[in-house]
Design a protein around this motif. Structure first.
Motif, mmCIF file in Angstrom:
data_model
loop_
_atom_site.group_PDB
_atom_site.id
_atom_site.type_symbol
_atom_site.label_atom_id
_atom_site.label_comp_id
_atom_site.label_asym_id
_atom_site.label_seq_id
_atom_site.Cartn_x
_atom_site.Cartn_y
_atom_site.Cartn_z
ATOM 1 N N ALA A 185 -29.576 -6.696 19.321
ATOM 2 C CA ALA A 185 -28.297 -7.093 19.939
ATOM 3 C C ALA A 185 -28.214 -8.585 20.225
ATOM 4 C CB ALA A 185 -28.067 -6.288 21.210
ATOM 5 N N LYS A 186 -29.265 -9.135 20.808
ATOM 6 C CA LYS A 186 -29.215 -10.556 21.201
ATOM 7 C C LYS A 186 -29.248 -11.489 19.992
ATOM 8 C CE LYS A 186 -30.864 -10.678 25.908
ATOM 9 N NZ LYS A 186 -32.046 -10.262 26.612
ATOM 10 N N LYS A 187 -29.631 -10.974 18.845
ATOM 11 C CA LYS A 187 -29.704 -11.803 17.630
ATOM 12 C C LYS A 187 -28.517 -11.546 16.698
ATOM 13 C CE LYS A 187 -33.667 -13.941 18.234
ATOM 14 N NZ LYS A 187 -33.744 -15.415 18.289
ATOM 15 N N GLY A 188 -27.502 -10.886 17.208
ATOM 16 C CA GLY A 188 -26.310 -10.647 16.390
ATOM 17 C C GLY A 188 -26.483 -9.535 15.373
ATOM 18 N N ILE A 189 -27.529 -8.726 15.548
ATOM 19 C CA ILE A 189 -27.770 -7.625 14.599
ATOM 20 C C ILE A 189 -27.288 -6.318 15.234
ATOM 21 C CG2 ILE A 189 -29.483 -6.398 13.223
ATOM 22 C CD1 ILE A 189 -31.330 -8.867 13.573
ATOM 23 N N ARG A 190 -26.505 -5.563 14.484
ATOM 24 C CA ARG A 190 -26.058 -4.252 14.977
ATOM 25 C C ARG A 190 -26.505 -3.169 14.007
ATOM 26 N NH1 ARG A 190 -20.334 -6.786 16.285
ATOM 27 N NH2 ARG A 190 -21.016 -8.002 18.061
ATOM 28 N N ALA A 191 -26.900 -2.039 14.576
ATOM 29 C CA ALA A 191 -27.367 -0.918 13.751
ATOM 30 C C ALA A 191 -26.685 0.363 14.199
ATOM 31 C CB ALA A 191 -28.886 -0.768 13.868
ATOM 32 N N ASN A 192 -26.146 1.085 13.260
ATOM 33 C CA ASN A 192 -25.512 2.374 13.538
ATOM 34 C C ASN A 192 -25.920 3.361 12.453
ATOM 35 O OD1 ASN A 192 -23.454 1.840 15.864
ATOM 36 N ND2 ASN A 192 -23.200 0.107 14.479
ATOM 37 N N ALA A 193 -25.611 4.625 12.674
ATOM 38 C CA ALA A 193 -25.976 5.643 11.682
ATOM 39 C C ALA A 193 -24.799 6.563 11.423
ATOM 40 C CB ALA A 193 -27.171 6.446 12.178
ATOM 41 N N ILE A 194 -24.807 7.145 10.238
ATOM 42 C CA ILE A 194 -23.798 8.152 9.901
ATOM 43 C C ILE A 194 -24.488 9.476 9.605
ATOM 44 C CG2 ILE A 194 -22.174 6.442 8.990
ATOM 45 C CD1 ILE A 194 -22.991 7.618 6.125
ATOM 46 N N ALA A 195 -23.773 10.558 9.854
ATOM 47 C CA ALA A 195 -24.197 11.895 9.435
ATOM 48 C C ALA A 195 -23.089 12.398 8.515
ATOM 49 C CB ALA A 195 -24.369 12.805 10.637
ATOM 50 N N PRO A 196 -23.239 12.144 7.199
ATOM 51 C CA PRO A 196 -22.121 12.421 6.276
ATOM 52 C C PRO A 196 -22.098 13.856 5.743
ATOM 53 C CG PRO A 196 -23.910 11.384 5.088
ATOM 54 C CD PRO A 196 -24.390 11.544 6.514
ATOM 55 N N ILE A 197 -20.948 14.209 5.218
ATOM 56 C CA ILE A 197 -20.822 15.402 4.360
ATOM 57 C C ILE A 197 -20.045 14.931 3.141
ATOM 58 C CG2 ILE A 197 -20.156 17.827 4.179
ATOM 59 C CD1 ILE A 197 -19.533 17.817 7.144
ATOM 60 N N ALA A 198 -20.610 15.151 1.957
ATOM 61 C CA ALA A 198 -19.922 14.670 0.762
ATOM 62 C C ALA A 198 -20.397 15.411 -0.476
ATOM 63 C CB ALA A 198 -20.188 13.170 0.578
ATOM 64 N N ARG A 199 -19.541 15.355 -1.475
ATOM 65 C CA ARG A 199 -19.914 15.878 -2.791
ATOM 66 C C ARG A 199 -20.981 14.968 -3.389
ATOM 67 N NH1 ARG A 199 -17.448 17.882 -7.730
ATOM 68 N NH2 ARG A 199 -15.461 18.332 -6.751
ATOM 69 N N SER A 200 -22.097 15.544 -3.778
ATOM 70 C CA SER A 200 -23.129 14.803 -4.506
ATOM 71 C C SER A 200 -24.056 15.847 -5.123
ATOM 72 C CB SER A 200 -23.924 13.882 -3.576
ATOM 73 O OG SER A 200 -24.890 14.629 -2.862
ATOM 74 N N ARG A 201 -25.070 15.362 -5.823
ATOM 75 C CA ARG A 201 -26.013 16.336 -6.408
ATOM 76 C C ARG A 201 -26.760 17.090 -5.310
ATOM 77 N NH1 ARG A 201 -30.880 12.602 -9.018
ATOM 78 N NH2 ARG A 201 -31.647 11.798 -7.032
ATOM 79 N N MET A 202 -26.754 16.539 -4.054
ATOM 80 C CA MET A 202 -27.404 17.243 -2.950
ATOM 81 C C MET A 202 -26.613 18.457 -2.487
ATOM 82 S SD MET A 202 -29.148 14.638 -0.267
ATOM 83 C CE MET A 202 -30.442 13.507 -0.794
ATOM 84 N N THR A 203 -25.291 18.395 -2.650
ATOM 85 C CA THR A 203 -24.450 19.460 -2.087
ATOM 86 C C THR A 203 -23.767 20.321 -3.142
ATOM 87 O OG1 THR A 203 -22.720 17.781 -1.912
ATOM 88 C CG2 THR A 203 -23.933 18.306 0.105
ATOM 89 N N GLU A 204 -23.779 19.881 -4.417
ATOM 90 C CA GLU A 204 -22.941 20.603 -5.370
ATOM 91 C C GLU A 204 -23.458 21.995 -5.709
ATOM 92 O OE1 GLU A 204 -24.198 17.798 -9.189
ATOM 93 O OE2 GLU A 204 -22.262 17.591 -8.191
#
Ligand SMILES: NC(=O)c1ccc[n+]([C@@H]2O[C@H](COP(=O)([O-])OP(=O)(O)OC[C@H]3O[C@@H](n4cnc5c(N)ncnc54)[C@H](O)[C@@H]3O)[C@@H](O)[C@H]2O)c1
Length: 298
Positions: A185-204
């Protein structure tokens, strides 16, 4: 609302040879970023390698007038991760954005899980996110600017049958993300995460075509781009996203109860309804705040 742009910004997208990563890379490039399209090009189970995957996406980006370079290293070793970041530095002289997206699956019920199934999934997802972020971290600190977007999963947040390895890695990524957010935070760096759902070879193979048709990766990438942008103030957060749906996800703690008198297994059992009650639950910004709230009750 001003347009979200990445002109003069350099973004690394891991696992960008297909699925979600390809979509993230195409959008970032379309919005002006110079993109390192990283992909080892192996199978869904993490076997083999093929440079064609990353190269194809680079060709798509350049054909559309964008700027991109391919990287074929694996995220799952410190050397591979260092080479991915070096590629950005060699090609474009900086690294502003890291999208940790590379992943594999070794789904198997826990009693049949081999140590190799466990190790390979933890290596690509959790260690890979760590290695690439770590290799980019010093450059972001020196620049006083960085955006990291990590990829978690509902499997990690809530658990999922047959995915002990994957769930452990994906919740590990949440803890890593929240800590990077606090340290950066103090160095201007931000980190976030997503938990996606999407069409891909993982879900098809697990979702039907009608559902998959509503889950194009292009419906996830706009959130990723926003989280990777200079104007987004969020830090240390997790967002569920897919099919146009977006929501913040939080770990919450209930109001709880102070056990009175002697603390015994029976007094715990007697207070069970209050212990379980989440009606006044709230999230905490960091561990110190959560521990402080608990200590404040003593
Ligand atoms: N599709 C979903 O619904 C969904 C849900 C939750 C989480 N995720 C996560 O989203 C991310 C993207 O997955 P996807 O659905 O697009 O699947 P995908 O298989 O299309 O994409 C993953 C990419 O990572 C690459 N990769 C694998 N190991 C690598 C390594 N060691 N180094 C570099 N690249 C490597 C693969 O070659 C592949 O192109 C993954 O982290 C996945 O766990 C996806």
């Amino acid at each position: 609302m001003s347009e979200v742009r990445f002109d003069e910004r350099v973004a690394i997208v891991t696992g960008a040879g297909g699925g979600l990563g390809r979509s993230h890379a195409l959008l970032l490039a379309a919005r002006g970023a110079k993109v390192v399209v990283n992909d080892l090009g192996g199978s869904l189970h993490g076997e083999g390698s093929d440079q064609a995957a990353a190269q194809k996406v680079v060709d798509e980006i350049t054909a559309a007038g964008g700027t991109a370079v391919a990287s074929f290293d694996g995220v799952d070793t410190p050397e591979g991760a260092a080479a991915i970041v070096q590629k950005a530095l060699d090609a474009y002289g900086r690294v502003d954005v890291v999208i940790n997206n590379a992943g594999i699956l070794r789904d198997v019920s826990f009693h049949k899980m081999t140590h190799a199934d466990w190790d390979s999934v933890l290596k690509v997802h959790l260690a890979g996110t760590y290695y690439v972020s770590h290799a980019a971290w010093a450059h972001m600190r020196d620049a006083g600017y960085g955006r990291i977007v990590n990829t978690s999963s509902a499997a990690g947040l809530y658990g999922n049958f047959g995915q002990a390895n994957y769930a452990a890695a994906k919740l590990g990524i949440v803890g890593l993300t929240k800590t990077l957010a606090q340290e950066g935070a103090k160095k201007g760096i931000r980190a976030n995460a997503i938990a996606p759902i999407a069409r891909s070879r993982m879900t098809e193979t697990i979702l039907d075509e009608a559902t998959l048709a509503k889950l194009e990766p292009t419906l996830v990438s706009p959130l990723v781009a926003y989280l990777a942008s200079e104007g987004c103030a969020s830090n240390g957060q997790v967002y569920a996203v897919g099919g146009g749906y977006v929501s913040r996800v939080a770990v919450v703690e209930g109001a709880g109860t102070m056990l009175s008198g002697e603390v015994t297994p029976e007094s715990v059992a007697g207070a069970w309804a209050e212990i379980e009650d989440l009606s006044a639950a709230k999230p905490f910004a960091n561990a110190m705040e959560a521990v402080g709230a608990a200590l404040g009750k003593l």
